[in-house]
Design an enzyme around this catalytic site. Structure first.
Site, PDB file in Angstrom:
ATOM      1  N   ASP A   1       1.197  -5.178   7.944  1.00  0.00           N
ATOM      2  CA  ASP A   1       2.595  -4.797   7.760  1.00  0.00           C
ATOM      3  C   ASP A   1       3.488  -5.947   8.231  1.00  0.00           C
ATOM      4  O   ASP A   1       3.043  -6.837   8.963  1.00  0.00           O
ATOM      5  CB  ASP A   1       2.894  -3.518   8.565  1.00  0.00           C
ATOM      6  CG  ASP A   1       2.585  -2.266   7.746  1.00  0.00           C
ATOM      7  OD1 ASP A   1       2.680  -2.327   6.504  1.00  0.00           O
ATOM      8  OD2 ASP A   1       2.258  -1.226   8.355  1.00  0.00           O
TER       9      ASP A   1
ATOM     10  N   ARG B   1      -4.369   5.885   8.252  1.00  0.00           N
ATOM     11  CA  ARG B   1      -2.989   5.392   8.332  1.00  0.00           C
ATOM     12  C   ARG B   1      -1.983   6.531   8.135  1.00  0.00           C
ATOM     13  O   ARG B   1      -0.837   6.427   8.532  1.00  0.00           O
ATOM     14  CB  ARG B   1      -2.729   4.350   7.232  1.00  0.00           C
ATOM     15  CG  ARG B   1      -3.574   3.108   7.288  1.00  0.00           C
ATOM     16  CD  ARG B   1      -2.788   1.891   6.843  1.00  0.00           C
ATOM     17  NE  ARG B   1      -2.548   1.813   5.412  1.00  0.00           N
ATOM     18  CZ  ARG B   1      -3.231   1.005   4.590  1.00  0.00           C
ATOM     19  NH1 ARG B   1      -4.170   0.226   5.062  1.00  0.00           N
ATOM     20  NH2 ARG B   1      -2.959   0.960   3.310  1.00  0.00           N
TER      21      ARG B   1
ATOM     22  N   ARG C   1      -6.886  -6.175  -4.926  1.00  0.00           N
ATOM     23  CA  ARG C   1      -6.236  -5.380  -5.952  1.00  0.00           C
ATOM     24  C   ARG C   1      -4.905  -6.058  -6.262  1.00  0.00           C
ATOM     25  O   ARG C   1      -4.241  -6.585  -5.361  1.00  0.00           O
ATOM     26  CB  ARG C   1      -5.952  -3.947  -5.470  1.00  0.00           C
ATOM     27  CG  ARG C   1      -7.179  -3.192  -5.091  1.00  0.00           C
ATOM     28  CD  ARG C   1      -8.072  -2.881  -6.259  1.00  0.00           C
ATOM     29  NE  ARG C   1      -7.511  -1.847  -7.128  1.00  0.00           N
ATOM     30  CZ  ARG C   1      -8.055  -1.529  -8.312  1.00  0.00           C
ATOM     31  NH1 ARG C   1      -9.124  -2.165  -8.763  1.00  0.00           N
ATOM     32  NH2 ARG C   1      -7.516  -0.566  -9.043  1.00  0.00           N
TER      33      ARG C   1
ATOM     34  N   TYR D   1      -4.902  -6.586   5.491  1.00  0.00           N
ATOM     35  CA  TYR D   1      -3.630  -5.932   5.188  1.00  0.00           C
ATOM     36  C   TYR D   1      -2.778  -5.976   6.459  1.00  0.00           C
ATOM     37  O   TYR D   1      -3.201  -5.509   7.518  1.00  0.00           O
ATOM     38  CB  TYR D   1      -3.818  -4.467   4.747  1.00  0.00           C
ATOM     39  CG  TYR D   1      -2.458  -3.861   4.483  1.00  0.00           C
ATOM     40  CD1 TYR D   1      -1.846  -4.022   3.242  1.00  0.00           C
ATOM     41  CD2 TYR D   1      -1.734  -3.233   5.492  1.00  0.00           C
ATOM     42  CE1 TYR D   1      -0.568  -3.560   3.014  1.00  0.00           C
ATOM     43  CE2 TYR D   1      -0.448  -2.777   5.263  1.00  0.00           C
ATOM     44  CZ  TYR D   1       0.120  -2.943   4.025  1.00  0.00           C
ATOM     45  OH  TYR D   1       1.402  -2.503   3.804  1.00  0.00           O
TER      46      TYR D   1
HETATM   47  P1  FAD Z   1       3.087 -13.520   1.885  1.00  0.00           P
HETATM   48  O1  FAD Z   1       4.342 -12.733   1.897  1.00  0.00           O
HETATM   49  O2  FAD Z   1       2.094 -13.232   0.826  1.00  0.00           O
HETATM   50  O3  FAD Z   1       3.473 -15.069   1.821  1.00  0.00           O
HETATM   51  C1  FAD Z   1       2.543 -16.079   1.513  1.00  0.00           C
HETATM   52  C2  FAD Z   1       3.281 -17.180   0.755  1.00  0.00           C
HETATM   53  O4  FAD Z   1       2.408 -18.302   0.593  1.00  0.00           O
HETATM   54  C3  FAD Z   1       3.730 -16.763  -0.641  1.00  0.00           C
HETATM   55  O5  FAD Z   1       5.105 -17.004  -0.800  1.00  0.00           O
HETATM   56  C4  FAD Z   1       2.903 -17.654  -1.562  1.00  0.00           C
HETATM   57  O6  FAD Z   1       3.619 -18.051  -2.735  1.00  0.00           O
HETATM   58  C5  FAD Z   1       2.624 -18.850  -0.687  1.00  0.00           C
HETATM   59  N1  FAD Z   1       1.408 -19.593  -1.075  1.00  0.00           N
HETATM   60  C6  FAD Z   1       0.174 -19.068  -1.226  1.00  0.00           C
HETATM   61  N2  FAD Z   1      -0.695 -20.059  -1.571  1.00  0.00           N
HETATM   62  C7  FAD Z   1       0.016 -21.210  -1.629  1.00  0.00           C
HETATM   63  C8  FAD Z   1      -0.328 -22.566  -1.924  1.00  0.00           C
HETATM   64  N3  FAD Z   1      -1.589 -22.947  -2.210  1.00  0.00           N
HETATM   65  N4  FAD Z   1       0.654 -23.496  -1.895  1.00  0.00           N
HETATM   66  C9  FAD Z   1       1.932 -23.135  -1.591  1.00  0.00           C
HETATM   67  N5  FAD Z   1       2.299 -21.868  -1.298  1.00  0.00           N
HETATM   68  C10 FAD Z   1       1.360 -20.916  -1.317  1.00  0.00           C
HETATM   69  N6  FAD Z   1       4.839  -4.129   5.057  1.00  0.00           N
HETATM   70  C11 FAD Z   1       5.660  -3.318   5.764  1.00  0.00           C
HETATM   71  O7  FAD Z   1       5.888  -3.559   6.960  1.00  0.00           O
HETATM   72  N7  FAD Z   1       6.293  -2.256   5.159  1.00  0.00           N
HETATM   73  C12 FAD Z   1       6.107  -1.941   3.851  1.00  0.00           C
HETATM   74  O8  FAD Z   1       6.671  -0.970   3.345  1.00  0.00           O
HETATM   75  C13 FAD Z   1       5.229  -2.773   3.094  1.00  0.00           C
HETATM   76  N8  FAD Z   1       5.013  -2.489   1.806  1.00  0.00           N
HETATM   77  C14 FAD Z   1       4.112  -3.250   1.109  1.00  0.00           C
HETATM   78  C15 FAD Z   1       3.883  -2.924  -0.222  1.00  0.00           C
HETATM   79  C16 FAD Z   1       2.973  -3.652  -0.960  1.00  0.00           C
HETATM   80  C17 FAD Z   1       2.749  -3.293  -2.402  1.00  0.00           C
HETATM   81  C18 FAD Z   1       2.241  -4.707  -0.335  1.00  0.00           C
HETATM   82  C19 FAD Z   1       1.175  -5.433  -1.083  1.00  0.00           C
HETATM   83  C20 FAD Z   1       2.510  -5.076   0.975  1.00  0.00           C
HETATM   84  C21 FAD Z   1       3.448  -4.349   1.715  1.00  0.00           C
HETATM   85  N9  FAD Z   1       3.759  -4.700   3.031  1.00  0.00           N
HETATM   86  C22 FAD Z   1       4.608  -3.883   3.748  1.00  0.00           C
HETATM   87  C23 FAD Z   1       3.156  -5.886   3.689  1.00  0.00           C
HETATM   88  C24 FAD Z   1       3.999  -7.193   3.529  1.00  0.00           C
HETATM   89  O9  FAD Z   1       4.105  -7.531   2.178  1.00  0.00           O
HETATM   90  C25 FAD Z   1       3.310  -8.314   4.345  1.00  0.00           C
HETATM   91  O10 FAD Z   1       3.351  -7.965   5.706  1.00  0.00           O
HETATM   92  C26 FAD Z   1       3.935  -9.705   4.200  1.00  0.00           C
HETATM   93  O11 FAD Z   1       4.112 -10.075   2.875  1.00  0.00           O
HETATM   94  C27 FAD Z   1       3.047 -10.742   4.883  1.00  0.00           C
HETATM   95  O12 FAD Z   1       3.678 -11.997   4.905  1.00  0.00           O
HETATM   96  P2  FAD Z   1       2.853 -13.357   4.775  1.00  0.00           P
HETATM   97  O13 FAD Z   1       3.819 -14.453   5.030  1.00  0.00           O
HETATM   98  O14 FAD Z   1       1.637 -13.303   5.632  1.00  0.00           O
HETATM   99  O15 FAD Z   1       2.312 -13.388   3.270  1.00  0.00           O
HETATM  100  N1  UDP Z   2      -2.875   7.789  -0.431  1.00  0.00           N
HETATM  101  C1  UDP Z   2      -3.172   8.800  -1.301  1.00  0.00           C
HETATM  102  N2  UDP Z   2      -2.145   9.540  -1.834  1.00  0.00           N
HETATM  103  C2  UDP Z   2      -0.853   9.275  -1.564  1.00  0.00           C
HETATM  104  C3  UDP Z   2      -0.551   8.234  -0.677  1.00  0.00           C
HETATM  105  C4  UDP Z   2      -1.589   7.492  -0.127  1.00  0.00           C
HETATM  106  O1  UDP Z   2      -4.328   9.053  -1.595  1.00  0.00           O
HETATM  107  O2  UDP Z   2       0.024   9.964  -2.115  1.00  0.00           O
HETATM  108  C5  UDP Z   2      -4.009   7.010   0.130  1.00  0.00           C
HETATM  109  C6  UDP Z   2      -4.282   5.729  -0.681  1.00  0.00           C
HETATM  110  O3  UDP Z   2      -5.675   5.501  -0.703  1.00  0.00           O
HETATM  111  C7  UDP Z   2      -3.574   4.662   0.128  1.00  0.00           C
HETATM  112  C8  UDP Z   2      -3.785   5.171   1.561  1.00  0.00           C
HETATM  113  O4  UDP Z   2      -3.722   6.595   1.453  1.00  0.00           O
HETATM  114  O5  UDP Z   2      -4.137   3.390  -0.071  1.00  0.00           O
HETATM  115  C9  UDP Z   2      -2.771   4.671   2.571  1.00  0.00           C
HETATM  116  O6  UDP Z   2      -1.471   5.077   2.153  1.00  0.00           O
HETATM  117  P1  UDP Z   2      -0.204   4.159   2.365  1.00  0.00           P
HETATM  118  O7  UDP Z   2       0.994   4.905   1.955  1.00  0.00           O
HETATM  119  O8  UDP Z   2      -0.268   3.566   3.734  1.00  0.00           O
HETATM  120  O9  UDP Z   2      -0.477   3.045   1.263  1.00  0.00           O
HETATM  121  P2  UDP Z   2       0.132   1.579   1.051  1.00  0.00           P
HETATM  122  O10 UDP Z   2       1.417   1.476   1.788  1.00  0.00           O
HETATM  123  O11 UDP Z   2      -0.953   0.720   1.576  1.00  0.00           O
HETATM  124  O12 UDP Z   2       0.283   1.495  -0.427  1.00  0.00           O
END
Ligand code: FAD
Ligand code: UDP
Length: 380
Positions: free
Chosen positions: A348, A171, A247, A346
Site C-alpha cells: 500500500d 486483508r 496480474r 504488494y
Molecule cells: P510504482 O508506483 O509502480 O512506481 C515505479 C515507477 O518506476 C513507475 O513510474 C515506472 O514507470 C518506473 N519504472 C519502472 N521500470 C523502469 C525503468 N526500467 N526505467 C525507468 N523507470 C522505470 N495503495 C493504497 O495505499 N491504497 C489504495 O487504494 C491502493 N489501490 C491500488 C489499486 C491498484 C489497482 C494497485 C495495483 C495498487 C494499489 N495501491 C494502493 C498500491 C500503490 O499503487 C503502490 O503502493 C505504489 O504504486 C507503490 O509505489 P512504487 O513507487 O513502489 O511503485
Molecule cells: N475480494 C473478493 N470480493 C470482493 C473484494 C475482494 O473476493 O468484493 C477478494 C479478492 O481476492 C481480493 C482480496 O479479497 O484480491 C483482497 O481485497 P482488496 O479489496 O484488499 O483487494 P485489492 O485492493 O488488492 O484489489
C-alpha cells in the site's frame, strides 16, 4: 554523492527527497511520460473529473509520521472508502458487516445473534486455513463465500481460490456492526489536487532533477555513486531467468451524464460478469462538482511482456524464481532494490512511504559509518 533513482513513484520520490535534503545530488529517471507511478492522477479531458489512471487509490494509514509526511506536501480531504458489491441481483455493503448479513439472509439480527448465526454457517472442521477458500469457508461459510468472494477472486487472480493463500482474504474484515468503512486505519483521506500533484511537491527540491520518458539501462549505473531501483526486479536482469508473474488490469472507460452508480467503487461478485468492479472517479472528490461522470470497468488478466504489471502473484513457482533473482541482485554493487516492483510485493502507499523513509535513513547511516549499503532493506 551522485545518486540515480529509477522510478518516480512514491518509492523514488520519497527516497529522492530525503537524500536531496541531506545534500546529495539526485537524478530521477522514469520510463513513463508522467511522475507518480501507479498512483498517477489526471483530469479527464471530457468531464474535468480527477481520474485515478491506474485504478482507485485511497490513502489510509496508522502511521502518524507517514500521515504527517504526506500532509506536508498536500491538503488531504476527509474521505472514507465505502465499497458496495452487486451479487445475485442485489446490492450489498462491503466489507461483510451486519447490514450485509441481515440483508443476505433476510433477517434482523442483533450483533451477538449474527455472530452466532455466522459461526453456525462456518466450516469449523477447518482448523488451520491455508488457502483462500478454506479461510472463507472457515470464517463466513459457503453462502457468503460463493456470493461475494469466489467469483470475484477467480476473476481477479485467474485461478481457483483454493490455489491462493489465505493471506489475501485476511486483508478484509468481517464486522458484526454497521460500520462499513473498508479500512481499519486511524487516518484516511484523498489528496485535494490528486496524487500526482502531491508527488510533484515531494520532488520539488533544487537537488532533484527528473527525466521522464527515460528508460534506465544498466550501463548508466557507472556514472553514479549509488542506484536505487524501483522498476521490476526481473527487468533489471533483462528477464534472464524468465518472468515473475503479475496480474495486469484493463480499464474500459465510459462516460455518463449525472451520477452513474452513486458510489466510487461497485464490485461484481459473480463470475458471469466479466469485470471485477466499476470505479466512478468523481466520487473520490466529493468536494468538487461535475455534471458529467467518467467510469472505468476493470478487467483483470495475466500480465504479458508489453503490459503494466499490477499485482505480484507470489505463488510457489514465482517465489522460487524470486529467490533466484534476489540472489542475483545481492551480487550487484551499489544498487538497492526498492518499492513494489523492485521487491516484488504488494505494498500500500503508506507502507511504500514508510519503507522509503527507512531506506533513505538506513542509507545515510551506512554512509556515516562507512559501511556497505544493503541490496535490500526489506525481506522479500
Ligand atoms: P510504482 O508506483 O509502480 O512506481 C515505479 C515507477 O518506476 C513507475 O513510474 C515506472 O514507470 C518506473 N519504472 C519502472 N521500470 C523502469 C525503468 N526500467 N526505467 C525507468 N523507470 C522505470 N495503495 C493504497 O495505499 N491504497 C489504495 O487504494 C491502493 N489501490 C491500488 C489499486 C491498484 C489497482 C494497485 C495495483 C495498487 C494499489 N495501491 C494502493 C498500491 C500503490 O499503487 C503502490 O503502493 C505504489 O504504486 C507503490 O509505489 P512504487 O513507487 O513502489 O511503485
Ligand atoms: N475480494 C473478493 N470480493 C470482493 C473484494 C475482494 O473476493 O468484493 C477478494 C479478492 O481476492 C481480493 C482480496 O479479497 O484480491 C483482497 O481485497 P482488496 O479489496 O484488499 O483487494 P485489492 O485492493 O488488492 O484489489
Amino acid at each position: 554523492m551522485k545518486i540515480l533513482m529509477v522510478g518516480s513513484g512514491f518509492s523514488g520520490a520519497v527516497i529522492g527527497r530525503e537524500l536531496a535534503e541531506a545534500g546529495h545530488d539526485v537524478t530521477i529517471v522514469d520510463a513513463r511520460s508522467h511522475i507518480a507511478g501507479n498512483c498517477h492522477t489526471e483530469r479527464d479531458n471530457e468531464t474535468g473529473v480527477m481520474v485515478h489512471a491506474y485504478g482507485p487509490h485511497i490513502f489510509h494509514t496508522d502511521d502518524q509520521e507517514v500521515w504527517e509526511y504526506v500532509n506536508r506536501f498536500m491538503t488531504f480531504k476527509p474521505y472514507v472508502n465505502r465499497v458496495k458489491t452487486t451479487s445475485k441481483g442485489q446490492v450489498f455493503s462491503l466489507p461483510i458487516n451486519l447490514h450485509t448479513i441481515n440483508q443476505f439472509f433476510g433477517k434482523t439480527m442483533r450483533p451477538d445473534e449474527a455472530r452466532e448465526f455466522i459461526e453456525a454457517q462456518a466450516d469449523t472442521s477447518i482448523e488451520d486455513p491455508q488457502t483462500f477458500e478454506e479461510q472463507a469457508l472457515r470464517f463466513v461459510g459457503r453462502d457468503l463465500y460463493e456470493a461475494f468472494f469466489k467469483g470475484y477472486t477467480q476473476k481477479q487472480w485467474g485461478c481457483h481460490p483454493r490455489e491462493l493463500p489465505a493471506s489475501i482474504l485476511k486483508r478484509l474484515p468481517v464486522r458484526f456492526n454497521y460500520n462499513d468503512n473498508y479500512f481499519f486505519h486511524r487516518f484516511q483521506g484523498m489528496p485535494e489536487a490528486g496524487y500526482t500533484k502531491l508527488v510533484e511537491g515531494i520532488l520539488d527540491h533544487p537537488n532533484i532533477s527528473v527525466y521522464l520518458n527515460t528508460r534506465f539501462d544498466r550501463e548508466q549505473a557507472a556514472e553514479y555513486d549509488h542506484v536505487f531501483y524501483s522498476g521490476p526486479l526481473d527487468g533489471f536482469f533483462d528477464f534472464e531467468l524468465g518472468r515473475l508473474g503479475y496480474r495486469t488490469l484493463d480499464f474500459e472507460r465510459f462516460t455518463y451524464q449525472g451520477d452513474y452508480q452513486g458510489c466510487a467503487v461497485m464490485n461484481y461478485g459473480e463470475e458471469s460478469v466479466p469485470y471485477t468492479r466499476i470505479t466512478e472517479h468523481k466520487h473520490f472528490s466529493p468536494w468538487e462538482e461535475h455534471e458529467g461522470s467518467v467510469c472505468y470497468r476493470e478487467y483483470s488478466r495475466a500480465c504479458e511482456p508489453q503490459d503494466v504489471p499490477y499485482y505480484p502473484i507470489r505463488l510457489v513457482n514465482e517465489k522460487a524464481l524470486l529467490a533466484r533473482y534476489v540472489q542475483m541482485a545481492k551480487e550487484q554493487e551499489k544498487v538497492t532494490f526498492v518499492g513494489r516492483l523492485g521487491t516484488y510485493r504488494y505494498l500500500d502507499m503508506d507502507v511504500t512511504i514508510r519503507e522509503a523513509l527507512d531506506t533513505a535513513r538506513g542509507f545515510l547511516e551506512c554512509l556515516k559509518k562507512n559501511e556497505p549499503v544493503p541490496t535490500f532493506f526489506v525481506e522479500t
